[in-house]
Design a protein around this motif. Structure first.
Motif, PDB file in Angstrom:
ATOM      1  N   VAL A   1       0.938  -1.249  -0.127  1.00 27.86           N
ATOM      2  CA  VAL A   1      -0.090  -0.075   0.052  1.00 27.86           C
ATOM      3  C   VAL A   1       0.970   1.225   0.095  1.00 27.86           C
ATOM      4  O   VAL A   1       2.051   1.290   0.384  1.00 27.86           O
ATOM      5  N   ALA A   2       0.285   2.370  -0.431  1.00 28.75           N
ATOM      6  CA  ALA A   2       0.627   3.651  -0.395  1.00 28.75           C
ATOM      7  C   ALA A   2      -0.116   4.608   0.417  1.00 28.75           C
ATOM      8  O   ALA A   2      -1.371   4.523  -0.004  1.00 28.75           O
ATOM      9  N   ALA A   3       0.266   5.631   1.070  1.00 35.15           N
ATOM     10  CA  ALA A   3      -0.381   6.608   1.557  1.00 35.15           C
ATOM     11  C   ALA A   3       0.250   7.831   1.720  1.00 35.15           C
ATOM     12  O   ALA A   3       1.209   8.011   1.541  1.00 35.15           O
ATOM     13  N   ALA A   4      -0.600   8.960   1.928  1.00 30.45           N
ATOM     14  CA  ALA A   4      -0.315  10.255   1.800  1.00 30.45           C
ATOM     15  C   ALA A   4      -1.357  10.962   2.592  1.00 30.45           C
ATOM     16  O   ALA A   4      -2.548  10.855   2.602  1.00 30.45           O
ATOM     17  N   ALA A   5      -0.723  12.178   3.356  1.00 29.62           N
ATOM     18  CA  ALA A   5      -1.561  13.028   3.912  1.00 29.62           C
ATOM     19  C   ALA A   5      -1.239  14.498   3.649  1.00 29.62           C
ATOM     20  O   ALA A   5      -0.334  14.884   3.102  1.00 29.62           O
ATOM     21  N   TYR A   6      -2.592  15.162   3.599  1.00 32.35           N
ATOM     22  CA  TYR A   6      -2.640  16.537   2.817  1.00 32.35           C
ATOM     23  C   TYR A   6      -2.706  17.504   3.838  1.00 32.35           C
ATOM     24  O   TYR A   6      -2.911  17.235   5.054  1.00 32.35           O
ATOM     25  N   GLU A   7      -2.244  18.631   3.364  1.00 30.08           N
ATOM     26  CA  GLU A   7      -2.282  19.896   4.396  1.00 30.08           C
ATOM     27  C   GLU A   7      -3.821  20.092   5.178  1.00 30.08           C
ATOM     28  O   GLU A   7      -3.814  20.450   6.317  1.00 30.08           O
ATOM     29  N   ASP A   8      -4.912  19.804   4.570  1.00 28.80           N
ATOM     30  CA  ASP A   8      -6.229  19.887   5.161  1.00 28.80           C
ATOM     31  C   ASP A   8      -6.498  19.123   5.977  1.00 28.80           C
ATOM     32  O   ASP A   8      -7.873  18.760   6.384  1.00 28.80           O
ATOM     33  N   GLY A   9      -5.778  17.731   6.109  1.00 26.13           N
ATOM     34  CA  GLY A   9      -5.953  16.774   7.101  1.00 26.13           C
ATOM     35  C   GLY A   9      -6.485  15.454   6.578  1.00 26.13           C
ATOM     36  O   GLY A   9      -6.720  14.564   7.312  1.00 26.13           O
ATOM     37  N   CYS A  10      -6.566  15.404   5.440  1.00 22.03           N
ATOM     38  CA  CYS A  10      -7.082  14.369   4.660  1.00 22.03           C
ATOM     39  C   CYS A  10      -5.918  13.247   4.671  1.00 22.03           C
ATOM     40  O   CYS A  10      -4.803  13.634   4.333  1.00 22.03           O
ATOM     41  N   VAL A  11      -6.265  12.109   4.505  1.00 16.95           N
ATOM     42  CA  VAL A  11      -5.483  10.869   4.336  1.00 16.95           C
ATOM     43  C   VAL A  11      -5.938   9.955   3.352  1.00 16.95           C
ATOM     44  O   VAL A  11      -7.159   9.536   3.443  1.00 16.95           O
ATOM     45  N   ASP A  12      -5.124   9.564   2.161  1.00 18.32           N
ATOM     46  CA  ASP A  12      -5.680   8.689   1.339  1.00 18.32           C
ATOM     47  C   ASP A  12      -4.613   7.489   1.248  1.00 18.32           C
ATOM     48  O   ASP A  12      -3.495   7.586   1.452  1.00 18.32           O
ATOM     49  N   VAL A  13      -5.154   6.100   0.993  1.00 15.58           N
ATOM     50  CA  VAL A  13      -4.465   4.896   0.898  1.00 15.58           C
ATOM     51  C   VAL A  13      -4.714   4.236  -0.337  1.00 15.58           C
ATOM     52  O   VAL A  13      -5.957   4.277  -0.895  1.00 15.58           O
ATOM     53  N   TRP A  14      -3.837   3.977  -1.255  1.00 13.90           N
ATOM     54  CA  TRP A  14      -3.841   3.322  -2.434  1.00 13.90           C
ATOM     55  C   TRP A  14      -3.336   1.892  -2.170  1.00 13.90           C
ATOM     56  O   TRP A  14      -2.355   1.770  -1.387  1.00 13.90           O
TER      57      TRP A  14
ATOM     58  N   SER B   1      -9.044  14.009   9.111  1.00 11.76           N
ATOM     59  CA  SER B   1      -8.321  14.417  10.676  1.00 11.76           C
ATOM     60  C   SER B   1      -8.780  15.847  10.815  1.00 11.76           C
ATOM     61  O   SER B   1      -8.903  16.588  10.184  1.00 11.76           O
ATOM     62  N   PRO B   2      -9.422  15.993  12.157  1.00 13.78           N
ATOM     63  CA  PRO B   2      -9.737  17.323  12.479  1.00 13.78           C
ATOM     64  C   PRO B   2      -8.547  18.557  12.409  1.00 13.78           C
ATOM     65  O   PRO B   2      -8.938  19.525  12.284  1.00 13.78           O
TER      66      PRO B   2
END
Length: 658
Positions: A318-331, A345-346
């Protein structure tokens, strides 16, 4: 061979043996019998004597003749039999047994020889016990020990017991404790031992034990001995290419991504996040992979401007990325495309980490920690939510857990915690007032943390690295006394009982945890060490000035170096490849283009990802490093260290100033 041919062969062989014995009796002089010499023969002759002939000789000496022959005739017969037994070669008795139809004539001889030795040993023991009563007791005892040693040596010289007594499977289990050299020696003993020493299961286990073809099965190769030889030769070639900087280099660029934010790599996967919000995955083993472009979630895609992809992590699955707005995606690394898991995330994600050997994801937003894991069917669920008194600064998942419950190590201010999802609260592993933690790393059994000395504690020996055991939670070692802060630690990949680390004082150090002393101290970088990794013979370090250095650990010498703009924030290598990433500190450069509102940034502001492959053919012109082929007219020549052009100048007779 047909039955008639076999009978004819036996008759012809018997005639040849009989004629040879008659010739030897005619040529040989008459033998003289001396007292005390009749029973002295070589051990090998006694060992290969025919037991039937021994029985016949014993019966002829003990029993009278029943056919009424004279006493002189019987004496002549005894002398004749003795002469025949003395004159005949060693192999005659074996040949006669084979001609009589016996398939294994040595089995009875071995048993008879062992019985005879036991009987002689008992007689010798009785004689020695009688002689012990004499005054020369110490001398007799030494003679007895010498006789016992000779007997043991004779037992060792027996025919190998593998051939006649042990099953094949049991003998194979004994052979599995031998290395390559010992197996080669055993293969020269006999045909049976050669079959055992060249068994495919033995060489398959040896191949996997040395780290080659870990996921293979026994049936994947027709000859694992040749496979192991090829793997060792390839490893030697790769090691030589590492030392001589021979191979291929490629830059992984994504022009539309603006500025590089974070890079992660594992095996053949390289994952990068950019200020444009794009996440790019490269499969360096299959460059035509369809999973190169990873789509973001709908919230991040529809927002304007798109948030930065601030943190990325990748492993084998798997690969994961976190964005500045608190979102986390997993591929998924196999399919790519749409995310297979997403959560919000809050707050802003400060730390994102992924387990190197299992689909477990951990993230920290302020003091809040969250752990997610995928089950056997691929469904993600949250394992735990936890909160610390202070903001989380470092977070990592302990490797080697596999199917066990994941374990996270994290730092917040001056404390180090262990988070087990089965427990309600994190467990405090280390906490000393006035000594904040600067870096963290963990192996499957230990945790290492760099501690900074500040204020009144600056005179207690400087900054140190503490190592704790995960099983007991007790300190194992405390090393280092540096005036600068430790910036990076590599405990997971270092050799056993060794730890590699980097410091702001521009040095790379290797410590022996058993002795608590320094093994190597290398003056490496001018602006401090930012990344480091070590294996059993080399160290790769990156500095704030953009320099990547490769060191030979035992000699403490620099093998070679490469330079690019911006600090080195990522260094990761395996047996044959090296991935480095120079990530800019300024994510929004101003004045880079004609207009500041341009969508693209100049190449010198973007950062660079370099992929080195040292397994390429060194003789191919296409696989030589670009600096060795440079003609000084290329626009990106500033990316290379000009000192590396010295050998090229001598060969070509040119100079950049000409």
């Amino acid at each position: 061979m047909a039955e008639g041919e076999l009978d004819a062969f036996r008759k012809r062989w018997k005639q040849e043996l009989t004629s040879k014995q008659e010739e030897q009796r005619c040529v040989s002089p008459p033998s003289c019998d001396f007292p005390g010499r009749s029973g002295q023969k070589d051990f090998k002759n006694r060992y290969f004597e025919d037991p039937k002939q021994n029985d016949c000789k014993a019966s002829s000496l003990s029993k009278p003749e029943e056919d009424g022959g004279s006493e002189g005739g019987r004496a002549g017969g005894r002398r004749k039999a003795a002469a025949e037994s003395e004159d005949q070669p060693e192999y005659v008795s074996i040949a006669r047994s084979l001609l009589d139809g016996r398939t294994s004539p040595l089995l009875d001889r071995i048993q008879e020889e062992r019985t005879r030795r036991k009987r002689e040993y008992r007689n010798t023991d009785n004689v020695c016990s009688t002689s012990l009563q004499q005054p020369q007791r110490k001398l007799k005892k030494n003679e007895e020990l010498l006789d016992q040693l000779i007997q043991d040596l004779n037992e060792v010289n027996d025919i190998p017991f593998f051939d006649i007594e042990l099953p094949y499977e049991l003998a194979l289990k004994i052979f599995q404790y031998l290395d390559c050299t010992e197996l080669g020696r055993c293969a020269q003993v006999s045909r049976a031992w050669r079959v055992l020493a060249e068994d495919g299961v033995l060489w398959f286990k040896m191949c996997t034990r040395e780290g080659y073809h870990q996921d293979a099965s026994v049936s994947d190769s027709p000859c694992w001995k040749s496979t192991l030889r090829d793997c060792r030769n390839s490893a030697k070639t790769v090691c030589s290419n590492w030392k001589n900087r021979v191979g291929s280099i490629s830059q992984l660029q994504y022009e539309l991504g603006k500025v590089l934010c974070d890079v992660s790599s594992c095996d053949n996967f390289v994952l990068a996040g950019y200020t444009s919000g794009d996440v790019r995955l490269w499969d360096t083993l299959h460059w035509d992979s369809t999973a190169s472009y990873l789509k973001a979630n709908s919230l991040s895609v529809n927002s304007d401007p798109r948030p930065y992809a601030s943190h990325v992590q990748v492993n084998r699955t798997v690969a994961a990325a976190a964005y500045e707005d608190g979102c986390v995606d997993v591929w998924s690394t196999e399919t790519g495309g749409e995310p297979i898991h997403h959560y919000q995330s809050p707050g802003r994600i400060q730390v994102l980490t992924l387990s190197p050997d299992s689909p477990v994801l951990a993230s920290a937003a302020g003091p809040d920690i969250r752990l997610d894991r995928a089950d056997d069917r691929g469904y993600w669920r949250t394992l735990c939510h936890s909160q610390l008194p202070k903001t989380v600064e470092n977070l990592l998942l302990v490797p080697g857990r596999g199917e066990l419950c994941p374990l996270a190590a994290l730092t917040a201010g001056e404390s180090v915690y262990l988070l087990d999802p089965r427990e309600e609260e994190p467990h405090t592993l280390h906490s000393v007032y006035g000594h904040p933690v600067t870096c963290l790393d963990a192996s499957d059994s230990q945790v290492a943390l760099g501690v900074k000395s500040t204020g009144w504690a600056m005179h207690d020996g400087g900054n140190k690295i503490h190592v704790y055991s995960l099983q007991t939670g007790k300190p194992v070692a405390c090393v280092g006394s540096s005036p600068g802060d430790f910036t990076c630690i590599n405990l997971r990949d270092s050799p056993p009982h060794l730890l590699a680390c980097g410091n702001k004082d521009r040095r790379v150090r290797v410590f022996d945890l058993r002795a608590g002393s320094s093994v190597a101290s290398l003056y490496a970088h001018h602006l401090g060490v930012t990344a480091v990794q070590a294996d059993d013979w080399k160290i790769v370090s990156g500095g704030g000035e953009g320099l990547v250095c490769v060191w030979e650990m035992r000699m403490g010498a620099k093998l070679w170096e490469m330079h690019n703009r911006h600090p080195v924030r990522h260094v990761r290598f395996n047996t044959s490849t090296l991935v480095t990433a120079n990530i800019p500190d300024d994510k929004s450069p101003r004045g880079a283009c004609i207009t500041d509102d341009d969508l693209t940034a100049h190449r010198r502001h973007r950062g660079v990802i370099c992929h080195y492959d040292f397994s390429e053919d060194a003789l191919s012109q296409d696989h030589i490093l670009p600096i060795c082929r440079s003609d000084y007219t290329e626009s990106y020549g500033y990316n290379y260290n000009i000192g590396l052009a010295m050998p090229y100048d001598r060969l070509s007779g040119s100079h950049p100033s000409h």
